[in-house]
Design a protein around this motif. Sequence first.
Motif, PDB file in Angstrom:
ATOM      1  N   ALA A 154       0.835  -1.212   0.000  1.00  8.69           N
ATOM      2  CA  ALA A 154       0.000   0.000   0.000  1.00  8.69           C
ATOM      3  C   ALA A 154       0.866   1.257   0.000  1.00  8.69           C
ATOM      4  CB  ALA A 154      -0.922   0.000   1.218  1.00  8.69           C
ATOM      5  N   ARG A 155       1.922   1.248   0.803  1.00  9.61           N
ATOM      6  CA  ARG A 155       2.737   2.461   0.929  1.00  9.61           C
ATOM      7  C   ARG A 155       3.580   2.726  -0.310  1.00  9.61           C
ATOM      8  NH1 ARG A 155       4.300   2.372   7.461  1.00  9.61           N
ATOM      9  NH2 ARG A 155       2.111   2.532   8.094  1.00  9.61           N
ATOM     10  N   THR A 156       3.857   1.695  -1.083  1.00 10.67           N
ATOM     11  CA  THR A 156       4.642   1.902  -2.305  1.00 10.67           C
ATOM     12  C   THR A 156       3.735   2.052  -3.523  1.00 10.67           C
ATOM     13  OG1 THR A 156       4.916  -0.510  -2.378  1.00 10.67           O
ATOM     14  CG2 THR A 156       6.764   0.783  -1.564  1.00 10.67           C
ATOM     15  N   GLU A 157       2.825   1.130  -3.711  1.00  8.70           N
ATOM     16  CA  GLU A 157       2.022   1.092  -4.937  1.00  8.70           C
ATOM     17  C   GLU A 157       0.690   1.825  -4.812  1.00  8.70           C
ATOM     18  OE1 GLU A 157       3.048  -0.002  -7.908  1.00  8.70           O
ATOM     19  OE2 GLU A 157       4.996  -0.316  -6.969  1.00  8.70           O
ATOM     20  N   GLY A 158       0.311   2.208  -3.584  1.00 10.28           N
ATOM     21  CA  GLY A 158      -0.887   3.017  -3.428  1.00 10.28           C
ATOM     22  C   GLY A 158      -2.192   2.252  -3.482  1.00 10.28           C
TER      23      GLY A 158
END
Lengths: 454, 454
Positions: free
Chosen positions: B376-380
Amino acid sequence: MSSTKTRFLLDEENAPRSYYNLLADLKTPPPPPLHPGTMKPIGPDDLAPLFPKALIQQEVSTERDIEIPEAVREVYRLYRPSPLVRARALEKALGTPAKLYFKYEGVSPTGSHKPNTAIAQAYFNALEGTKRLTTETGAGQWGSSLAFAGQHFGLEVEVFMVRVSYDQKPYRRALMETFGATCIPSPSPRTSFGRQVLERDPQSPGSLGIAISEAVEAVGQKPGSRYALGSVLNHVLLHQTVVGLETMKQLELAGDAPDILVGCTGGGSNFGGFVFPFLGQQLRGGRAVRIVAVEPAACPSLTKGRYAYDFGDTGRMTPLVKMHTLGADFLPAPFHAGGLRYHGMSPLVSHVKELGLIEARAYDQLPCFAAAVQFARTEGIVPAPEASHAVKGAIDLALECKARGEAKTIVFNLCGHGHFDMQAYTDYFAGKLQESTLDPKALESSLGALPTVR
Amino acid sequence: MSSTKTRFLLDEENAPRSYYNLLADLKTPPPPPLHPGTMKPIGPDDLAPLFPKALIQQEVSTERDIEIPEAVREVYRLYRPSPLVRARALEKALGTPAKLYFKYEGVSPTGSHKPNTAIAQAYFNALEGTKRLTTETGAGQWGSSLAFAGQHFGLEVEVFMVRVSYDQKPYRRALMETFGATCIPSPSPRTSFGRQVLERDPQSPGSLGIAISEAVEAVGQKPGSRYALGSVLNHVLLHQTVVGLETMKQLELAGDAPDILVGCTGGGSNFGGFVFPFLGQQLRGGRAVRIVAVEPAACPSLTKGRYAYDFGDTGRMTPLVKMHTLGADFLPAPFHAGGLRYHGMSPLVSHVKELGLIEARAYDQLPCFAAAVQFARTEGIVPAPEASHAVKGAIDLALECKARGEAKTIVFNLCGHGHFDMQAYTDYFAGKLQESTLDPKALESSLGALPTVR
């Protein structure tokens, strides 16, 4: 000729490389923001404690095209360009000769248009050494978006969330945590302004105006902090113009051109970002478009507010801006579109309203939910309560076209999905939602308290 | 050469026009389903009370390409083709030389791959005069998908939802209501089987096996009813092959070819739909691909189950199918990936596992949530708890590539987003989630109760 397709996808190679700045095409600029102490127009130095220089420059720039840095476009590519969809199933259900298109901003990491500016703001802050961003959020769409953007550029993010939404939308809080931010219900004991409000009313549902005051005050609590605003300001609307710029290209792919544009308005950023590129084209002598802003009847700044200088926040810490306002003290009755609960309106949207370039209408929340359910059952997307106002506006305009037998092209901005707002739908189906009407006395009182500006 | 782009969008004009049927390319067919009374292979007539003829034909067809009707493709166009994304930000965070791609099925009306088959099933049912569909749902992804699909083809939909998910996921219920379906917590007093279960254990958390029994029984309660299953069966996996077929075309656009495919497995439908087109290509002499199924350690049918004939449901009403099973009586400990709580596995997925064409691994839920947060924190995109198993598998394989210095191409199916599962994330951050380990005694007992088949 209109395409027979349903979804119009723009390749990332054709994504906008610049934001569009409406100030370049307006013959009369909007009135300047005033310093709350001196009542003189503010300068860049007044804003420097809150915002990085690049954003302050964007706030006042009159250049038409402002480049989007590659680092920002890289993060945009995680979800942009967003789709433009021909709402064929809805058209059929309505039996309208109108063509209905919607731009869908719900594909973003947080399900709304908000990351478009969050990513840009986080980038420019990181570039100028900011370590921590403070902000406020209504429904939580902005807070979660800044959380996501901060994560990408290594910034700590602290979000003051309007209490009524904090309680109604626990999933939004979870989303902020997932993206690594801290979320505080506002009014809070964390700031002296929050403590004041709580002293007067320990049960205060909060408001965006109060949360802004707290977030601005919190900047001073820790070195390396700056403030970020999710709507209202020129640079925020500027970043959102990627929405309208993409829509333009996608309508070309669809072989169509808009007759009517519809967007919902809270602070004005999804609306401005969506319509300004089209409005600019019109101001430069291009195609004329009818532009309709839809707002909630419970917080109707454009239709019932006064065009006057007012504070952006309830604590009267911000500069004075000329805008359509219900008064900085105005507390709307709790209703579900938390993102539309702001007392004022973007000065730039207010200005074009005053110039007669856009029109506005207000709807109660119940017909908006009914429209949203019809939209979900036909188009398969559950709109955010905020976006349901645009859906309702578009459906009504399509039905007006039907009554007159007009095959207009209506394009609206579906600024977000309602996945984190399903409690509102549960309440709606359970008959627990009421019309949130406007209290005329409360409005009279908050308008009476507007600051005096010569 | 690999493209420099991030998202690979397929135009709707290039969407698959046929489903891909793996049975056409398997030299040895899977063992046939048996009638629970006679223990003889079942015929089409045995299934006729539950399913429309077209779906029964698809269940046994050995034709390679099965046409997708235009009416189904029309509804697919509301959200398909779904994007294939190069997970560049995640690659960077992992520091892996591997290339990571994910197919994103969360863009559907209900946020998972489930509508791919729901729409087809609703269409073929409506075509043959069905008025009402009954079904079960675990996490709610299938139930909400059938609700949406039923709405489009004028069918009433009744969903038995596993009690533990019903309580954990109120937003999924709201979504089913928004799409016009009725949702009943299972075990329920609505069926005689449900009443039996409740008598033995009034606090029963329920299971997919129980809910299936109730939904099958409910077919007989009202004329014009048929049953729909969201996974396990051949025709369901067939409909899901649009996922893999699109992925193939999108990888071509990306200038890449897969070395490793990863999917999570509950009943097996997102996994089968994703990998079967690639597996078929391999069986026809094309590129060999390593295929990895990831399942929860708390419900590990592929890694700890027995390959044996078993009932699809706990009430022992369904035909017997040969599959990897933990026993129809197996009740997994409550964990958050409700969609992966099924005691068995698709017979077709089980068959290719037995043939050595795929491998399987099991993960506990805590490392899956950690992987999901990193994603989630990288790819959103916040993955559904089910999909987090595929994310964890892909990340581990990418790290194995890093350790060996191998630049493999890993493609995984992100079968859904977690927007309706945020309570799981809240619990995860609050430290309330535990490893749900397997009770060896319970497994021994449920495997001991497997039916005897000569």
